[in-house]
Scaffold this active site. Structure first.
Site, PDB file in Angstrom:
ATOM      1  N   THR A 109     -43.041   3.886  -6.754  1.00 55.23           N
ATOM      2  CA  THR A 109     -44.194   3.553  -5.893  1.00 55.23           C
ATOM      3  C   THR A 109     -44.699   4.749  -5.121  1.00 55.23           C
ATOM      4  O   THR A 109     -45.895   4.857  -4.842  1.00 55.23           O
ATOM      5  CB  THR A 109     -43.789   2.415  -4.933  1.00 55.23           C
ATOM      6  N   TYR A 118     -50.242  -2.662  -7.401  1.00 59.67           N
ATOM      7  CA  TYR A 118     -50.523  -1.243  -7.654  1.00 59.67           C
ATOM      8  C   TYR A 118     -49.819  -0.839  -8.937  1.00 59.67           C
ATOM      9  O   TYR A 118     -49.038  -1.596  -9.514  1.00 59.67           O
ATOM     10  CB  TYR A 118     -50.010  -0.397  -6.489  1.00 59.67           C
ATOM     11  N   THR A 159     -37.809   2.526  -5.977  1.00 66.50           N
ATOM     12  CA  THR A 159     -36.754   1.970  -5.112  1.00 66.50           C
ATOM     13  C   THR A 159     -35.902   0.922  -5.820  1.00 66.50           C
ATOM     14  O   THR A 159     -34.793   0.633  -5.385  1.00 66.50           O
ATOM     15  CB  THR A 159     -37.374   1.330  -3.855  1.00 66.50           C
ATOM     16  N   ASP A 160     -36.404   0.339  -6.929  1.00 70.47           N
ATOM     17  CA  ASP A 160     -35.675  -0.762  -7.565  1.00 70.47           C
ATOM     18  C   ASP A 160     -34.276  -0.341  -8.033  1.00 70.47           C
ATOM     19  O   ASP A 160     -33.333  -1.112  -7.894  1.00 70.47           O
ATOM     20  CB  ASP A 160     -36.461  -1.322  -8.759  1.00 70.47           C
ATOM     21  N   LYS A 202     -30.694  -1.753  -1.955  1.00 68.60           N
ATOM     22  CA  LYS A 202     -32.014  -2.270  -1.607  1.00 68.60           C
ATOM     23  C   LYS A 202     -31.831  -3.715  -1.166  1.00 68.60           C
ATOM     24  O   LYS A 202     -31.283  -4.533  -1.905  1.00 68.60           O
ATOM     25  CB  LYS A 202     -32.974  -2.160  -2.786  1.00 68.60           C
ATOM     26  N   GLU A 209      -8.215 -14.885  -2.993  1.00 74.50           N
ATOM     27  CA  GLU A 209      -7.794 -16.265  -3.320  1.00 74.50           C
ATOM     28  C   GLU A 209      -7.049 -16.258  -4.650  1.00 74.50           C
ATOM     29  O   GLU A 209      -6.054 -16.900  -4.852  1.00 74.50           O
ATOM     30  CB  GLU A 209      -9.044 -17.121  -3.384  1.00 74.50           C
TER      31      GLU A 209
HETATM   32  N1  DGL Z   1     -41.406  -0.651  -9.974  1.00 71.86           N
HETATM   33  C1  DGL Z   1     -40.645  -0.313  -8.792  1.00 71.86           C
HETATM   34  C2  DGL Z   1     -39.793   0.948  -9.060  1.00 71.86           C
HETATM   35  O1  DGL Z   1     -40.329   1.888  -9.668  1.00 71.86           O
HETATM   36  C3  DGL Z   1     -41.518  -0.043  -7.625  1.00 71.86           C
HETATM   37  C4  DGL Z   1     -40.730  -0.109  -6.357  1.00 71.86           C
HETATM   38  C5  DGL Z   1     -40.810   1.142  -5.532  1.00 71.86           C
HETATM   39  O2  DGL Z   1     -40.746   2.282  -6.061  1.00 71.86           O
HETATM   40  O3  DGL Z   1     -40.823   0.968  -4.292  1.00 71.86           O
HETATM   41  O4  DGL Z   1     -38.645   0.980  -8.623  1.00 71.86           O
END
Ligand code: DGL
Length: 350
Positions: A36, A49, A115-116, A188, A309
Site C-alpha cells: 500500500t 486502491y 502489511t499483510d 498485524k 492441558e
Molecule cells: N495488499 C496488501 C499488501 O500488499 C495491502 C496492505 C498494505 O500494504 O497495507 O500487503
C-alpha cells in the site's frame, strides 16, 4: 594577500565541514517490494486502491526531509501486493542485504513492504540475515494518494531508525505508526487502521520520537548473527502448511495435506493448543510418514507450552510463536533436522 588567505581558509573549512557532514550521514539502502505504501487510489478519500504501483524513487521524493537523515539509495526488488509474496523474493531480499553489508555499501537497510505478510518476511530475515546492522521493514495502511497518508512518516521513521547506532544488534525490526517492533513477536492486528501492528505478548521494543528511537527493551530470543540457520541462494524451503482448529473441525484438510506429502504442519489449535480427537489419529499417521507437527494456537497471546492441558513430545509446542511465525521457524528447523526433540530445542531458543 591577507584577504586571499582568509578566502582560501573559508573555502577549505566549508569543503571539509560539508564532507564531514556527508560522512556523518548514514548510508541507507531502501529495498522496495510494493504494498500500500506504493499504492494509488482514484480519490484522496477512496478506501479502494491499487497496491504496488509507485516506484521507490517517487516514494522517497514524497517524503520531505528524508534526505537530511541519510544518504539514500533505492532498489526496486519487486512491486507486488504482499499476499503474493514468494520464497524467491525472500531469498532475493536476503542476499541483497548480505551483499550490501558484506561489501560495506550500506550502514542500514529499509524494506518497504505490504502489511499483510510483512511480519512473515521480517521474521524470515530475522532468522537468516547474518549481520547486526539494522534491517527495518515498514509500509502503510493508506495509499500514498490518500488524505493523511501514513506511508511518508512511516518511511521517514524507518530511515531514521535504520540510521541510528542504537538499532544495531536488535534483530530485524518493523516500524509502523511511531512504534518499533521486533520481527520476533510483531503481528498485524487490525485490517484497516493505521495502528495496525502490535506485539500482543511482549509489546513494542520502543518508539520513534522526533526521528530518534527510544528503546525500552531488546529481544532475548536468538536472531541474525546468533541464528544457526544458513540458507543457500537456491534453497528449497520445506513445505509447511497451517491447519486451524474450531468447534467440530473435520480431519479432511489435514488428511489431504498429509496425502499431498507436505513436510510439516502447524496446528493453530483452540485454547492452549488443543485439537479435537478426530484428527489425533491423523497426527499419528502423518508422523509415521515423516510429517512433523508443531502445536500453536489461534489465540493471539499466551502461546502454547509444555505445561499444557495435553502434551506429547512427538508434537513440539510453539511457545509464543503465532501459527504464521511457527510455520517459518518449522520450515527453517526442518532444514536442520526432523527429530521432534531437536525441533523443540529450536522452538525453545528462537
Ligand atoms: N495488499 C496488501 C499488501 O500488499 C495491502 C496492505 C498494505 O500494504 O497495507 O500487503
Amino acid at each position: 594577500m591577507k584577504t586571499r588567505i582568509l578566502l582560501i581558509a573559508a573555502i577549505l573549512f566549508t569543503a571539509f565541514s560539508t564532507a564531514g557532514n556527508a560522512r556523518q550521514k548514514p548510508r541507507i539502502t531502501i529495498l522496495a517490494t510494493g504494498g500500500t505504501i506504493a499504492g494509488a487510489a482514484q480519490g484522496a478519500a477512496s478506501a479502494s486502491y491499487t497496491p504496488g504501483v509507485i516506484s521507490i524513487e517517487n516514494i522517497i521524493e514524497s517524503v520531505p526531509g528524508i534526505r537530511d537523515l541519510a544518504s539514500l539509495d533505492g532498489i526496486q526488488i519487486c512491486n507486488i501486493s504482499s499476499q503474493n509474496m514468494e520464497p524467491a523474493i525472500w531469498l532475493k531480499l536476503l542476499f541483497t542485504i548480505d551483499s550490501l553489508f558484506t561489501n560495506n555499501l550500506a550502514d542500514g537497510v529499509v524494506i518497504t513492504h505490504g502489511t499483510d505478510t510483512m511480519e512473515e518476511t521480517a521474521y524470515f530475515l530475522n532468522l537468516t540475515v547474518k549481520h547486526s546492522k539494522p534491517v527495518v521493514l515498514t509500509g502503510s495502511m493508506r495509499p500514498s494518494t490518500s488524505l493523511s497518508a501514513d506511508g511518508p512518516f512511516n518511511l521517514y521513521n524507518a530511515v531514521a531508525l535504520a540510521g541510528s547506532a542504537s538499532a544495531a544488534g536488535k534483530g530485524v525490526m518493523v516500524v509502523m505508526n511511531d512504534y518499533i517492533f521486533s520481527a520476533d513477536d510483531v503481528t498485524k492486528s487490525n485490517t484497516v487502521n493505521p495502528m495496525a501492528f502490535s506485539s500482543p505478548n511482549l509489546g513494542p521494543l520502543g518508539y520513534m520520537r522526533d526521528g530518534i528511537p527510544v528503546f525500552y527493551r531488546a529481544p532475548l530470543t536468538r536472531h541474525t548473527v546468533n541464528s544457526e540457520f544458513v540458507i543457500s541462494r537456491d534453497e528449497h524451503l520445506p513445505q509447511v502448511e497451517i491447519i486451524m482448529s474450531y468447534a467440530f473441525s473435520s480431519n479432511i484438510a489435514i488428511k489431504a495435506l498429509i496425502e499431498t506429502g507436505v513436510d510439516g504442519i502447524v496446528l493453530a489449535g483452540v485454547g492452549h493448543g488443543n485439537y479435537n480427537r478426530d484428527i489425533a489419529e491423523e497426527l499419528e499417521w502423518g508422523y509415521a510418514r515423516g510429517v512433523r507437527f508443531v502445536r500453536s494456537s489461534r489465540i493471539i497471546s499466551g502461546g502454547v507450552d509444555k505445561a499444557a492441558e495435553e502434551f506429547d513430545a512427538k508434537y513440539p509446542v510453539a511457545g509464543l510463536k503465532s501459527p504464521q511465525k511457527a510455520r517459518i521457524l518449522l520450515m527453517l528447523a526442518m532444514t536442520q533436522s526432523k527429530r521432534s526433540s531437536e525441533i523443540q530445542r529450536i522452538f525453545d531458543e528462537y
